[in-house]
Design a protein around this motif. Sequence first.
Motif, PDB file in Angstrom:
ATOM      1  N   LEU A   3      -6.691   9.585  -4.256  1.00  0.00           N
ATOM      2  CA  LEU A   3      -5.669  10.602  -4.383  1.00  0.00           C
ATOM      3  C   LEU A   3      -5.255  10.777  -5.831  1.00  0.00           C
ATOM      4  O   LEU A   3      -4.962   9.791  -6.515  1.00  0.00           O
ATOM      5  CB  LEU A   3      -4.429  10.218  -3.567  1.00  0.00           C
ATOM      6  N   LEU A   4      -5.202  12.011  -6.291  1.00  0.00           N
ATOM      7  CA  LEU A   4      -4.595  12.342  -7.571  1.00  0.00           C
ATOM      8  C   LEU A   4      -3.174  12.796  -7.271  1.00  0.00           C
ATOM      9  O   LEU A   4      -2.967  13.847  -6.653  1.00  0.00           O
ATOM     10  CB  LEU A   4      -5.381  13.447  -8.276  1.00  0.00           C
ATOM     11  N   ILE A   5      -2.190  11.999  -7.659  1.00  0.00           N
ATOM     12  CA  ILE A   5      -0.788  12.284  -7.364  1.00  0.00           C
ATOM     13  C   ILE A   5      -0.090  12.685  -8.645  1.00  0.00           C
ATOM     14  O   ILE A   5       0.008  11.894  -9.586  1.00  0.00           O
ATOM     15  CB  ILE A   5      -0.104  11.054  -6.728  1.00  0.00           C
ATOM     16  N   THR A   6       0.367  13.937  -8.709  1.00  0.00           N
ATOM     17  CA  THR A   6       1.095  14.383  -9.895  1.00  0.00           C
ATOM     18  C   THR A   6       2.574  14.027  -9.729  1.00  0.00           C
ATOM     19  O   THR A   6       3.127  14.081  -8.640  1.00  0.00           O
ATOM     20  CB  THR A   6       0.942  15.896 -10.122  1.00  0.00           C
ATOM     21  N   ARG A  18       3.347   4.154  -4.017  1.00  0.00           N
ATOM     22  CA  ARG A  18       3.454   2.812  -3.434  1.00  0.00           C
ATOM     23  C   ARG A  18       2.942   2.779  -2.003  1.00  0.00           C
ATOM     24  O   ARG A  18       2.214   1.869  -1.605  1.00  0.00           O
ATOM     25  CB  ARG A  18       4.910   2.330  -3.492  1.00  0.00           C
ATOM     26  N   GLN A  19       3.297   3.801  -1.233  1.00  0.00           N
ATOM     27  CA  GLN A  19       2.877   3.810   0.160  1.00  0.00           C
ATOM     28  C   GLN A  19       1.383   4.089   0.298  1.00  0.00           C
ATOM     29  O   GLN A  19       0.711   3.538   1.177  1.00  0.00           O
ATOM     30  CB  GLN A  19       3.690   4.834   0.954  1.00  0.00           C
ATOM     31  N   ALA A  20       0.823   4.922  -0.565  1.00  0.00           N
ATOM     32  CA  ALA A  20      -0.608   5.212  -0.522  1.00  0.00           C
ATOM     33  C   ALA A  20      -1.432   3.972  -0.843  1.00  0.00           C
ATOM     34  O   ALA A  20      -2.445   3.688  -0.188  1.00  0.00           O
ATOM     35  CB  ALA A  20      -0.950   6.337  -1.499  1.00  0.00           C
ATOM     36  N   ILE A  21      -1.020   3.220  -1.844  1.00  0.00           N
ATOM     37  CA  ILE A  21      -1.710   1.970  -2.174  1.00  0.00           C
ATOM     38  C   ILE A  21      -1.614   0.997  -1.002  1.00  0.00           C
ATOM     39  O   ILE A  21      -2.608   0.353  -0.613  1.00  0.00           O
ATOM     40  CB  ILE A  21      -1.119   1.352  -3.453  1.00  0.00           C
ATOM     41  N   ALA A  22      -0.438   0.892  -0.394  1.00  0.00           N
ATOM     42  CA  ALA A  22      -0.265  -0.011   0.752  1.00  0.00           C
ATOM     43  C   ALA A  22      -1.140   0.395   1.926  1.00  0.00           C
ATOM     44  O   ALA A  22      -1.580  -0.459   2.706  1.00  0.00           O
ATOM     45  CB  ALA A  22       1.201  -0.044   1.169  1.00  0.00           C
ATOM     46  N   ALA A  23      -1.415   1.698   2.042  1.00  0.00           N
ATOM     47  CA  ALA A  23      -2.243   2.200   3.139  1.00  0.00           C
ATOM     48  C   ALA A  23      -3.734   2.095   2.855  1.00  0.00           C
ATOM     49  O   ALA A  23      -4.552   2.476   3.696  1.00  0.00           O
ATOM     50  CB  ALA A  23      -1.876   3.653   3.438  1.00  0.00           C
ATOM     51  N   GLY A  24      -4.116   1.605   1.671  1.00  0.00           N
ATOM     52  CA  GLY A  24      -5.514   1.393   1.352  1.00  0.00           C
ATOM     53  C   GLY A  24      -6.189   2.498   0.577  1.00  0.00           C
ATOM     54  O   GLY A  24      -7.412   2.484   0.402  1.00  0.00           O
ATOM     55  N   HIS A  25      -5.417   3.463   0.090  1.00  0.00           N
ATOM     56  CA  HIS A  25      -5.982   4.542  -0.718  1.00  0.00           C
ATOM     57  C   HIS A  25      -6.091   4.123  -2.187  1.00  0.00           C
ATOM     58  O   HIS A  25      -5.315   3.280  -2.657  1.00  0.00           O
ATOM     59  CB  HIS A  25      -5.117   5.796  -0.631  1.00  0.00           C
ATOM     60  N   ALA A  26      -7.015   4.715  -2.894  1.00  0.00           N
ATOM     61  CA  ALA A  26      -7.034   4.616  -4.354  1.00  0.00           C
ATOM     62  C   ALA A  26      -6.133   5.723  -4.900  1.00  0.00           C
ATOM     63  O   ALA A  26      -6.092   6.831  -4.347  1.00  0.00           O
ATOM     64  CB  ALA A  26      -8.451   4.779  -4.887  1.00  0.00           C
ATOM     65  N   VAL A  45       2.746  -1.815  -8.188  1.00  0.00           N
ATOM     66  CA  VAL A  45       1.320  -1.530  -7.940  1.00  0.00           C
ATOM     67  C   VAL A  45       0.540  -1.349  -9.230  1.00  0.00           C
ATOM     68  O   VAL A  45      -0.662  -1.066  -9.200  1.00  0.00           O
ATOM     69  CB  VAL A  45       1.150  -0.267  -7.058  1.00  0.00           C
ATOM     70  N   ALA A  46       1.197  -1.495 -10.383  1.00  0.00           N
ATOM     71  CA  ALA A  46       0.566  -1.181 -11.667  1.00  0.00           C
ATOM     72  C   ALA A  46      -0.697  -1.985 -11.927  1.00  0.00           C
ATOM     73  O   ALA A  46      -1.619  -1.501 -12.603  1.00  0.00           O
ATOM     74  CB  ALA A  46       1.559  -1.381 -12.806  1.00  0.00           C
ATOM     75  N   ASP A  47      -0.769  -3.198 -11.422  1.00  0.00           N
ATOM     76  CA  ASP A  47      -1.941  -4.037 -11.651  1.00  0.00           C
ATOM     77  C   ASP A  47      -2.925  -4.014 -10.494  1.00  0.00           C
ATOM     78  O   ASP A  47      -3.903  -4.773 -10.488  1.00  0.00           O
ATOM     79  CB  ASP A  47      -1.491  -5.487 -11.907  1.00  0.00           C
ATOM     80  N   HIS A  48      -2.694  -3.164  -9.527  1.00  0.00           N
ATOM     81  CA  HIS A  48      -3.600  -3.085  -8.378  1.00  0.00           C
ATOM     82  C   HIS A  48      -4.945  -2.500  -8.825  1.00  0.00           C
ATOM     83  O   HIS A  48      -4.991  -1.535  -9.594  1.00  0.00           O
ATOM     84  CB  HIS A  48      -2.983  -2.222  -7.282  1.00  0.00           C
ATOM     85  N   PRO A  49      -6.060  -3.031  -8.343  1.00  0.00           N
ATOM     86  CA  PRO A  49      -7.368  -2.525  -8.788  1.00  0.00           C
ATOM     87  C   PRO A  49      -7.640  -1.071  -8.400  1.00  0.00           C
ATOM     88  O   PRO A  49      -8.484  -0.421  -9.018  1.00  0.00           O
ATOM     89  CB  PRO A  49      -8.368  -3.483  -8.110  1.00  0.00           C
TER      90      PRO A  49
END
Length: 366
Positions: A3-6, A18-26, A45-49
């Motif tokens: 996802l590109l989130i502006t 935050r919720q997108a990362i928790a749901a398994g999205h890049a 989430v800043a250090d999430h791969p």
Amino acid sequence: MKLLITGGAGFIGSAVVRQAIAAGHAVVNLDALTYAACLDNVASVADHPEYAFEHADIRDRAALDRIFARHAPDAVMHLAAESHVDRSIDGPGAFVETNVTGTYTLLEAARGYWTEAGRPAHFRFHHISTDEVFGSLGPEGRFTEDTPYDPRSPYSASKAASDHLVRAWFHTYGLPVVLSNCSNNYGPHHFPEKLIPVIILGALAGRPLPIYGDGSNVRDWLYVEDHAEALLLVLSRGAPGESYNIGGENERSNLELVRTLCAILDAKRPKPSGSYADQITFVADRPGHDARYAIDPARIARELGWRPSVTLDEGLERTVQWYLDNEAWWRALQSRQGVGTRLGVGAVSDPHRGTVSGANRRSPEE
């Protein structure tokens, strides 16, 4: 899905990140880092791969083209916007530039990327908007997806224009878009110039708690994490070309809302004497202040199975506790331009010098 989130460093955008990362999205977070943005909002989430940050302006086509080419997203979630009604009264030009020109530029960059990729059917452009485009309600009725547009402020007019652009790009070019219009959001990380944090922080500081007019204006309040969940659902399951209204089904007048916040603070951090409600004061109303907003979320409930899960009383208690627990976060933002100064009362905007406020009182903002 990538996802590109502006606007992902803002209030709602960061909740979606935050919720997108928790749901398994890049996630690729694209933000210009203007006055209301805060990278601390996404520190968890800043250090999430699967997280990446791009410092860029949505009006910069060359930057957008580079970002699309570098990251190859599967979808765009467009939340970047100027969103403060009172600031729009003082300086409407910035709202036209960001919300109209910026959305146009992003649409064209997305269309170019999508076309070059072979117009993949799975691609989505999700445009996130506001209920304010529908104007003002009387005491009865609620906004539906078919309610005619009737914006009343430079902010809502600029968002209405961006909504129309997104629909035009669907009908003219076939770009697979979905739209959503939400009611007033609240919750953790809400920028300190908005109504709920203004009241919480003003109460704690012992300042007057100003309410526009007689406080009878009614808003439908949506907890930001509920909204983020709904947005991801619209993105993944919404039908191209369709619009979905997302509401909290939590109507309350501004005066009732402020009294509720004061009661929560009385319980959580009591004053030596009296109630925080003793600090309530009434100030001159905002120009063109809409009387009532209320969203009918029947379509998203019927077609996508979503309903808000957080009641207003529960959400307000969570929100107050978050501000009590995160003083370092909000103190760092209180020195930013315009925070703590009343805006939208007939100020003169000079394009060469910025906006000069017509008064110097703290005020509640939606």
